[in-house]
Design an enzyme around this catalytic site. Structure first.
Site, PDB file in Angstrom:
ATOM      1  N   HIS A 266      -3.832  -4.063  -1.795  1.00 42.11           N
ATOM      2  CA  HIS A 266      -2.857  -3.199  -2.468  1.00 42.11           C
ATOM      3  C   HIS A 266      -1.460  -3.732  -2.172  1.00 42.11           C
ATOM      4  O   HIS A 266      -1.084  -3.874  -1.001  1.00 42.11           O
ATOM      5  CB  HIS A 266      -2.948  -1.765  -1.943  1.00 42.11           C
ATOM      6  CG  HIS A 266      -3.966  -0.929  -2.649  1.00 42.11           C
ATOM      7  ND1 HIS A 266      -5.296  -1.227  -2.631  1.00 42.11           N
ATOM      8  CD2 HIS A 266      -3.833   0.188  -3.418  1.00 42.11           C
ATOM      9  CE1 HIS A 266      -5.948  -0.322  -3.345  1.00 42.11           C
ATOM     10  NE2 HIS A 266      -5.080   0.546  -3.843  1.00 42.11           N
TER      11      HIS A 266
ATOM     12  N   ASP B 121      -7.974   6.474  -8.827  1.00 37.63           N
ATOM     13  CA  ASP B 121      -8.527   7.708  -8.244  1.00 37.63           C
ATOM     14  C   ASP B 121      -8.805   8.704  -9.372  1.00 37.63           C
ATOM     15  O   ASP B 121      -8.125   9.727  -9.499  1.00 37.63           O
ATOM     16  CB  ASP B 121      -7.512   8.316  -7.267  1.00 37.63           C
ATOM     17  CG  ASP B 121      -7.233   7.402  -6.084  1.00 37.63           C
ATOM     18  OD1 ASP B 121      -8.127   7.250  -5.238  1.00 37.63           O
ATOM     19  OD2 ASP B 121      -6.130   6.815  -6.037  1.00 37.63           O
TER      20      ASP B 121
ATOM     21  N   HIS C  20     -10.831  -1.766  -9.511  1.00 37.01           N
ATOM     22  CA  HIS C  20      -9.879  -1.060  -8.652  1.00 37.01           C
ATOM     23  C   HIS C  20     -10.103   0.437  -8.791  1.00 37.01           C
ATOM     24  O   HIS C  20      -9.525   1.098  -9.658  1.00 37.01           O
ATOM     25  CB  HIS C  20      -8.434  -1.437  -9.009  1.00 37.01           C
ATOM     26  CG  HIS C  20      -7.412  -0.750  -8.157  1.00 37.01           C
ATOM     27  ND1 HIS C  20      -6.049  -0.966  -8.299  1.00 37.01           N
ATOM     28  CD2 HIS C  20      -7.530   0.150  -7.140  1.00 37.01           C
ATOM     29  CE1 HIS C  20      -5.395  -0.234  -7.425  1.00 37.01           C
ATOM     30  NE2 HIS C  20      -6.275   0.465  -6.712  1.00 37.01           N
TER      31      HIS C  20
ATOM     32  N   GLU D  21       3.002  -1.802  -5.374  1.00 30.59           N
ATOM     33  CA  GLU D  21       2.871  -0.450  -5.920  1.00 30.59           C
ATOM     34  C   GLU D  21       4.115   0.327  -5.485  1.00 30.59           C
ATOM     35  O   GLU D  21       5.077   0.425  -6.238  1.00 30.59           O
ATOM     36  CB  GLU D  21       1.585   0.223  -5.425  1.00 30.59           C
ATOM     37  CG  GLU D  21       1.370   1.645  -5.956  1.00 30.59           C
ATOM     38  CD  GLU D  21       0.224   2.384  -5.254  1.00 30.59           C
ATOM     39  OE1 GLU D  21      -0.093   2.078  -4.090  1.00 30.59           O
ATOM     40  OE2 GLU D  21      -0.321   3.326  -5.887  1.00 30.59           O
TER      41      GLU D  21
HETATM   42  N1  ADE Z   1      -5.692   4.962  -1.687  1.00 33.53           N
HETATM   43  C1  ADE Z   1      -6.148   5.680  -2.738  1.00 33.53           C
HETATM   44  N2  ADE Z   1      -5.312   5.584  -3.771  1.00 33.53           N
HETATM   45  C2  ADE Z   1      -4.298   4.770  -3.374  1.00 33.53           C
HETATM   46  C3  ADE Z   1      -3.138   4.263  -3.991  1.00 33.53           C
HETATM   47  N3  ADE Z   1      -2.818   4.581  -5.253  1.00 33.53           N
HETATM   48  N4  ADE Z   1      -2.324   3.461  -3.271  1.00 33.53           N
HETATM   49  C4  ADE Z   1      -2.622   3.146  -2.012  1.00 33.53           C
HETATM   50  N5  ADE Z   1      -3.713   3.577  -1.379  1.00 33.53           N
HETATM   51  C5  ADE Z   1      -4.552   4.375  -2.057  1.00 33.53           C
HETATM   52 ZN    ZN Z   2      -5.753   1.873  -5.314  1.00 30.38          ZN
END
Ligand code: ADE
Ligand code: ZN
Length: 366
Positions: A224, A306, A24, A227
């Protein structure tokens, strides 16, 4: 020499040395500051703020992607995940030529190798890359060239997950998948969806046909969910989108029936605690449910999401997680093993990685 758990402590060097995968991570979230400054100069695009603080997440109150012809800068916006996603739009808008795309792909593989990652699934969402609008397959082709070169140089092997943006329409998603199914771009192994669930609300039904078409064509599925939304997003991902993996999924902890389902179907969660804390999903590491998910028996992997704009590396995130949650070296070996099993690598790559991990962790006889 095999690692000896009795004599070593869990530091970043030991973590780097563990053969593992990462499942991820967004390509959009791996450009170094130097990559960005170089791209901005090559394209004569003005920076939206001082170079030295471009990665200061607290200032990411909103970015507009630079206009491909005139350049551009910061715009009004919101904070948190949505503001962060607009920052990704801005920086990906700086990648305009096949050579630049191949370069960021190669740099990604090198970055993964530096963390001891032997295989990585990487998420690429073409909607961030505004210079490639209407030419997403050309973007994936250019990226594949960079990953090919990295492979030839012995760097981390990479498979791409083509990601839809949660805000796209059903028709856009289905057209994107139809393009993938007919062109079968090299190194694209999966379909994904990302973006801010809080902004769009539930999107499972909207993307059901697109994901079904991807599954019929043999593409793997990762979604995703859980979250910025609650457990319902994870249920939708499983029941409507045939998700084999969930990216984040941490809010599944709020629903015991969902925990049971994840375990029963061996659906792993690609958890990224640093991202969740930095982007405000949880107020602190202490309150993050990673340990509780693991103790409940959910297959969990530990990832960066990220890393460049979040200022982290996989080894530092694993080291902090070990400190915060009391993970032992054996727990980290478990994360490495699950990363390999959860990955969409081909069978030979997985078998080789499993063997390398087993050899690396063999205890030296006294
Ligand atoms: N794209 C990049 N990082 C993300 C995240 N944390 N949640 C959703 N989309 C993303
Ligand atoms: Zn992500």
């Amino acid at each position: 020499m095999p690692y000896s758990p009795a004599t070593a402590r869990i530091d970043e060097e030991a973590i780097r040395a563990l053969p593992k995968a990462e499942v991820h991570v967004h390509l959009e979230g791996t450009f170094s500051l130097l990559d960005l400054l170089t791209l901005a100069k090559e394209n004569a695009v003005a920076l939206p703020g001082p170079a030295a603080t471009l990665f200061d997440i607290s200032t990411h109150t909103g970015f507009d992607a630079p206009d491909v012809t005139t350049g551009g800068g910061a715009g009004a916006g919101s904070a948190g995940l949505s503001g962060f996603l607009r920052f990704l739009d801005w920086q990906c808008g700086l990648v305009r030529t096949p050579a630049q795309a191949a370069r960021v792909a190669y740099a990604f593989a090198a970055r993964q190798s530096a963390s001891g990652i032997r295989y990585s699934d990487v998420i690429v969402n073409p909607t961030h890359w505004n210079a490639w609008r209407g030419r997403d397959l050309a973007l994936f082709d250019a990226l594949a060239a960079g990953f090919d070169e990295a492979d030839q140089d012995g760097l981390c092997r990479v498979g791409m997950a083509y990601s839809l943006l949660r805000n796209q329409s059903a028709a856009e998603a289905e057209a994107a998948v139809a393009g993938l199914v007919s062109a079968r771009p090299r190194r694209v192994v999966a379909l994904s969806v990302d973006g801010d669930e809080k902004v769009t609300g539930r999107t499972g039904e909207k993307f059901q046909h697109a994901f079904a078409a991807a599954a019929r064509a043999g593409l793997r599925r990762t979604v995703h969910a859980g979250e910025s939304s609650g457990p319902e997003g994870v249920w939708d991902a499983i029941d409507l989108l045939q998700a084999e993996r969930i990216d984040h999924g941490v809010r599944a902890i709020e629903d015991p029936a969902l925990i049971e389902r994840l375990i029963a179907d061996d659906i792993s969660l690609g958890v990224c605690p640093r991202s969740n804390v930095t982007l405000g999903i949880y107020p602190s590491w202490e309150q993050h449910p990673l340990r509780r998910l693991l103790d409940a028996g959910v297959p969990v992997t530990l990832n960066t999401d990220d890393p460049a704009p979040l200022g982290s590396t996989l080894e530092s995130d694993w080291a902090v997680a070990a400190e915060q949650f009391g993970f032992t070296y054996d727990d980290l070996v478990g994360f490495a093993a699950r990363s390999i099993e959860a990955s969409f690598a081909d069978a030979d790559t997985k078998a080789a990685l499993r063997a390398d991990l087993a050899e690396h962790t063999a205890v030296v006889p006294a």
